[in-house]
Enzyme design. Structure first.
Site, PDB file in Angstrom:
ATOM      1  N   HIS A 185      24.834  28.644  26.834  1.00 41.63           N
ATOM      2  CA  HIS A 185      23.463  28.749  26.318  1.00 41.63           C
ATOM      3  C   HIS A 185      22.659  27.480  26.550  1.00 41.63           C
ATOM      4  O   HIS A 185      21.433  27.461  26.350  1.00 41.63           O
ATOM      5  CB  HIS A 185      23.492  29.068  24.817  1.00 41.63           C
ATOM      6  CG  HIS A 185      22.507  30.114  24.412  1.00 41.63           C
ATOM      7  ND1 HIS A 185      21.198  30.116  24.852  1.00 41.63           N
ATOM      8  CD2 HIS A 185      22.622  31.206  23.619  1.00 41.63           C
ATOM      9  CE1 HIS A 185      20.556  31.147  24.335  1.00 41.63           C
ATOM     10  NE2 HIS A 185      21.402  31.836  23.580  1.00 41.63           N
ATOM     11  N   ASP A 204      18.453  30.669  28.501  1.00 37.88           N
ATOM     12  CA  ASP A 204      18.332  31.495  27.304  1.00 37.88           C
ATOM     13  C   ASP A 204      18.679  32.944  27.633  1.00 37.88           C
ATOM     14  O   ASP A 204      19.005  33.290  28.772  1.00 37.88           O
ATOM     15  CB  ASP A 204      16.915  31.396  26.732  1.00 37.88           C
ATOM     16  CG  ASP A 204      16.595  29.984  26.254  1.00 37.88           C
ATOM     17  OD1 ASP A 204      17.519  29.328  25.731  1.00 37.88           O
ATOM     18  OD2 ASP A 204      15.440  29.551  26.415  1.00 37.88           O
TER      19      ASP A 204
END
Length: 478
Positions: free
Chosen positions: A449, A453
């Site tokens: 992450h 995104d």
């Protein structure tokens, strides 16, 4: 006067600090050529042969098979400039090896860094494991079982190897795999008691496992070595490798080392350092399967399904390059790659390995199929090199071969993402407004992450699914 040089376990690269001796390829008293492999070792990444940069007579070995040695520990000593002596001389050398010494008549031991300028001509330079140390590596002439040996060769063998007579008396064991030998050794099994099911009576791993299972069912122990079998003596102070041992009733402890230990360390590091997230989608793979069938029906080399999925992956990474990257934690930077070195998870008898297809983005389906096949076979035989197991930028994991639909893959550190592919099975599916039976597959993407995104990860996975459902979509990006 002979000069005795000490050859130490070289730096095996890729941060490897130790290796386990699987099989010695030379005996004390053997004559070795420059760049001849002298020992087969197993690292946390692969099984490799280590070449010696010196030519001469082996005067000592350090470490029994199964012993783990750190990089820089002595492996063998070689008397440079000395001819093989008679059997008495070999016995003297063997005695020094058994006691851990490395002396030779009239010579003194020197490490590679301490050798004189005069002896430097006998060596070939730094050891490059898997490639030798010079342009023309020498190979020791080895006697294969069942191959006739001339009288001169047999006499020479008796001169160089003090134990040759005993070996001839018992006969060679028809087994070539070091993995089979280790499995038998760890379970106290005498390979001479087995009848192999392979070609010419070759003992296979299945033969050893069958005997062990039969012994477990009957509650007896496996056939052990006969009293006349020579018992190896320790040749160094390094601790011997510990086999799998039953500690208590109902409790078995297996050391986390070698391939299994490397996998454990990497997965633990991935979970500890990478904030991962997973998304998944079901896709109708009917058209992809039809396209593959049509391609294979046209003649020529068969195209593997994994190769088609790899082509889809590389096309998707071209659109979403954020996932073809890594994170430099110290510099706090995302490092994006302009090439795709595609790793693929492969389950082998030695554990899980992830071979890497170099420049997968520049390969077509036929080339990818051939490379997948080559690397998979090398993984099964334990001959993958460290270079073939490192440097990946993205991993494709086809866990559908295990008969499961889905998974949440653990990222192959230090990469940023992994695509998982489940099994392709017939399922009810709404196709063109009607319920039909279609070939459905679940795709899952685990991603770091920090590099992107959910929108980027979702876009990547959706594009992969679109290409699976409509392979023509892929043609627009080629």
């Amino acid at each position: 006067m002979a000069q005795v040089l000490e050859f130490k376990l070289p730096d095996l690269g890729e941060g490897l600090t130790e290796a386990e001796i699987v099989r010695w390829l030379v005996e004390v008293g053997d004559v070795v050529a420059v760049d001849q492999p002298v020992v087969e070792v197993e690292t946390a990444k692969a099984m490799v042969e280590v070449p010696c940069p010196y030519g001469g007579v082996v005067t000592a070995r350090f470490g029994e098979e199964g012993t783990e040695l750190p990089v820089g520990a002595p492996l063998i000593t070689v008397a440079v400039g000395e001819r093989p002596a008679a059997s008495g001389g070999s016995a003297a050398s063997g005695g020094s090896a058994t006691s851990g010494g490395s002396g030779a008549p009239g010579g003194s031991v020197e490490s590679a860094s301490e050798k004189s300028a005069g002896s430097r001509a006998e060596g070939s330079g730094n050891v490059l494991v898997g490639y030798g140390t010079s342009e023309a590596p020498g190979r020791r002439r080895r006697v294969r079982p069942g191959r006739p040996v001339s009288g001169a060769s047999a006499a020479g063998s008796r001169e160089v190897n003090g134990h040759a007579g005993a070996e001839a008396e018992d006969g060679p064991v028809p087994v070539i795999s070091p993995l089979v030998r280790r499995l038998a050794r760890q379970n106290g099994l005498d390979l001479r008691e087995l009848t192999g099911s392979g070609p010419d009576g070759l003992i296979l791993r299945a033969d050893v496992e069958y005997v062990l299972r039969a012994a477990a069912r009957s509650g007896t122990t496996a056939p052990t070595a006969e009293p006349h079998t020579p018992v190896p003596q320790p040749t160094s102070t390094a601790p011997a490798a510990q086999p799998t041992a039953t500690v208590a009733s109902g409790e078995i402890r297996t050391p986390l080392k070698g391939i299994r230990g490397a996998v454990a360390d990497k997965l633990e590091r991935s979970r500890r350092e990478i904030p991962d997230a997973t998304c998944w989608v079901d896709a109708d793979a009917t058209e992809l399967m039809r396209a593959r069938t049509a391609m294979n029906a046209a003649g020529g080399p068969k195209i593997a399904l994994l190769a088609l999925l790899a082509r889809i992956c590389t096309a998707a990474l071209a659109r979403f390059p954020e996932l073809n990257s890594t994170v430099d934690a110290e510099a706090r930077e995302v490092v994006r790659f302009d090439h795709v070195h595609l790793g693929f998870a492969a389950q082998t008898d030695r554990g899980l390995v992830v071979p890497v297809v170099r420049d997968a983005h520049a390969r077509d389906a036929e080339s990818l199929t051939a490379e997948f096949a080559r690397l998979t076979e090398a993984g099964r035989t334990g001959t993958l090199t460290p270079a073939e197991l490192t440097g990946g930028t993205f991993t494709l994991n086809n866990y559908g071969v295990f008969g499961v639909d889905g998974s949440t893959p653990i990222i192959n550190h230090p990469e940023a993402a992994m695509l998982g592919v489940g099994r392709i099975v017939p399922k009810p599916w709404v196709h063109e407004g009607e319920l039909a039976v279609r070939q459905v597959v679940q795709l899952s993407l685990t991603f770091d992450h920090r590099v992107c995104d959910g929108g980027t990860a979702g876009g990547f996975l959706r594009y992969v699914a679109d290409c699976v459902e409509q392979p023509a979509v892929l043609l627009r990006t080629l």
